[in-house]
Design an enzyme around this catalytic site. Structure first.
Site, PDB file in Angstrom:
ATOM      1  N   ARG A 102      -9.293   4.390  -3.498  1.00  0.00           N
ATOM      2  CA  ARG A 102     -10.447   3.799  -4.314  1.00  0.00           C
ATOM      3  C   ARG A 102      -9.756   2.222  -4.873  1.00  0.00           C
ATOM      4  NH1 ARG A 102     -10.587   9.227  -7.590  1.00  0.00           N
ATOM      5  NH2 ARG A 102     -10.090  10.777  -6.660  1.00  0.00           N
ATOM      6  N   ASP A 141     -11.342   0.417  -8.450  1.00  0.00           N
ATOM      7  CA  ASP A 141     -11.895   0.968  -9.342  1.00  0.00           C
ATOM      8  C   ASP A 141     -13.416  -0.227  -9.788  1.00  0.00           C
ATOM      9  OD1 ASP A 141     -11.318   2.965 -10.713  1.00  0.00           O
ATOM     10  OD2 ASP A 141     -10.140   1.309 -12.642  1.00  0.00           O
ATOM     11  N   TYR A 190      -2.649  -6.648  -3.610  1.00  0.00           N
ATOM     12  CA  TYR A 190      -3.505  -6.732  -4.567  1.00  0.00           C
ATOM     13  C   TYR A 190      -2.853  -8.243  -5.155  1.00  0.00           C
ATOM     14  CZ  TYR A 190      -5.135  -2.168  -5.304  1.00  0.00           C
ATOM     15  OH  TYR A 190      -5.750  -0.589  -4.503  1.00  0.00           O
ATOM     16  N   ARG A 235      -3.402  -4.329 -12.926  1.00  0.00           N
ATOM     17  CA  ARG A 235      -3.785  -4.643 -14.204  1.00  0.00           C
ATOM     18  C   ARG A 235      -2.712  -4.284 -15.383  1.00  0.00           C
ATOM     19  NH1 ARG A 235      -9.286  -1.521 -14.073  1.00  0.00           N
ATOM     20  NH2 ARG A 235      -9.473  -3.009 -16.513  1.00  0.00           N
TER      21      ARG A 235
END
Lengths: 245, 245
Positions: A51, A53, A111, A198
């Protein structure tokens, strides 16, 4: 049945994240499934690599689906390009072996997090970066990031909402690259816990702002206490950059 | 009275262009005037270096206004940053001589036009570039642009809505720069007619697509006939880059 792999680029700004939700069609997965179902006259379900977000972007998300359609992959690519919204683009459509599974077969992921580090924000980058007005010390951030490389228990760097059994992950590298006023943080790992990138970025920003010492990041890691790490950096700066199989 | 010069960056996507219009406050000028009027408790009118059209962006637009306020330029800059919408940023506030006039004193201007030249569009650049799927031949475009350098009558390259008396302008340079899939066309001139940059770019794109020969651009120029030039390229790719005084 044929097994089709999609490589997907999206601007996540308008969406409620990747995963299909019952009460809204404003997710990336449901937009793609809806076009594929019309295209094939089948009830298509796609499997994503994982997934993303609400508000998170992707440069190369990967998904696959099974179909009996006899369309060529080029025809599929053109159909998807025509009928998907402008902010979702399928960059590649490939036919793959039947056993290929977008989620189970992931070997590692990258990422990227984008920070705009300037006194005033940039009107063209406001939806795609996080704006930090105070000058960040990149050398301190690089030093801090080195403590996170390798196999660790990342309990301190995962959301308390995370439901994974094991919090042990491997981070292969963290690159911190400055391009004029833009800072890109690229994290490569074998897997990521909920909000992990994050929270890592939020913590590195605290180091760059000299609110905490680089060495303190090692202490945060060993403490296995989410409360010691920095805040969760906003979604709009985060991009799923690459999925390796 | 004090004379204050503003340097302004804006994402024009949401706006009806620069100039204040009676029936809407969705122009760059009216947004800035409204904040300045509140800031000074005066009825502020700003003079821009020139208009930008609906949807056109600016990297360094210039405007000035007269005021009796005794705020420092730094205080003004911070007030404007706080109260303007996110897509309009005042990057500089400077006190200038009383006789400085943003429009009358312009010596030359630079515009930039951004083209995304790739088979499929890019979801992150869709509002800030024009997408041309077919590969453009940059060498042909550079050759074509050379005919436009110098002092010419640009009647063929101005909108029929243009009301200027003289259509003679000087173009000092046209740079065509490729950065991966992005092409930037930077036009520097002593002044520009209505839609002039967008018609020049629309014509250069026709050359790059091999729909017309580079030499034909000279013919278009000499014919003084707007109908021979290419289409007006879309506003969203255009940026007012710099105003020189």
């Amino acid at each position: 049945m044929r097994n089709i792999k999609l490589t997907i680029q999206y601007d996540g700004s308008r969406y409620k994240g990747w995963q299909r939700l019952g009460h809204t069609d404003m997710t990336i997965q449901s937009k793609i499934e809806s076009v594929l179902s019309k295209m094939t006259n089948e009830n298509i379900e796609i499997i994503g690599s994982g997934r993303t977000d609400v508000g998170v972007h992707a440069i190369k998300q990967v998904a696959n689906f099974k179909t009996n359609s006899n369309m060529s992959t080029l025809q599929m690519k053109e159909y998807l390009y025509r009928y998907l919204p402008e902010d979702i683009v399928i960059t590649n459509v490939d036919e793959v072996e039947e056993r290929f599974h977008s989620r189970y077969n992931v070997v590692s992921k990258k990422y990227m997090y984008k920070i705009y580090n300037n006194e005033y924000h940039n009107p063209f980058l406001r939806k795609y970066t996080v704006h930090i007005p105070k000058k960040l010390d990149l050398e301190l951030m690089k030093k801090a990031s080195s403590f996170l490389i390798g196999e660790h228990d990342f309990t301190s760097f995962r959301s308390s909402k995370s439901k994974k059994k094991s919090n042990i992950r491997i981070i292969y590298s963290i690159e911190i690259i400055k391009k004029d006023k833009l800072i890109e943080i690229i994290v490569h790992g074998n897997g990521f816990l909920y909000n992990m990138v994050r929270i890592i970025v939020g913590t590195l920003i605290e180091v760059g702002l000299k609110n905490i010492q680089p060495e303190y990041v090692n202490h945060i890691l060993l403490s296995k206490d989410r409360k010691l790490a920095g805040p969760t950096a906003p979604a709009k700066g985060l991009y799923l950059l690459e999925v390796k199989y």
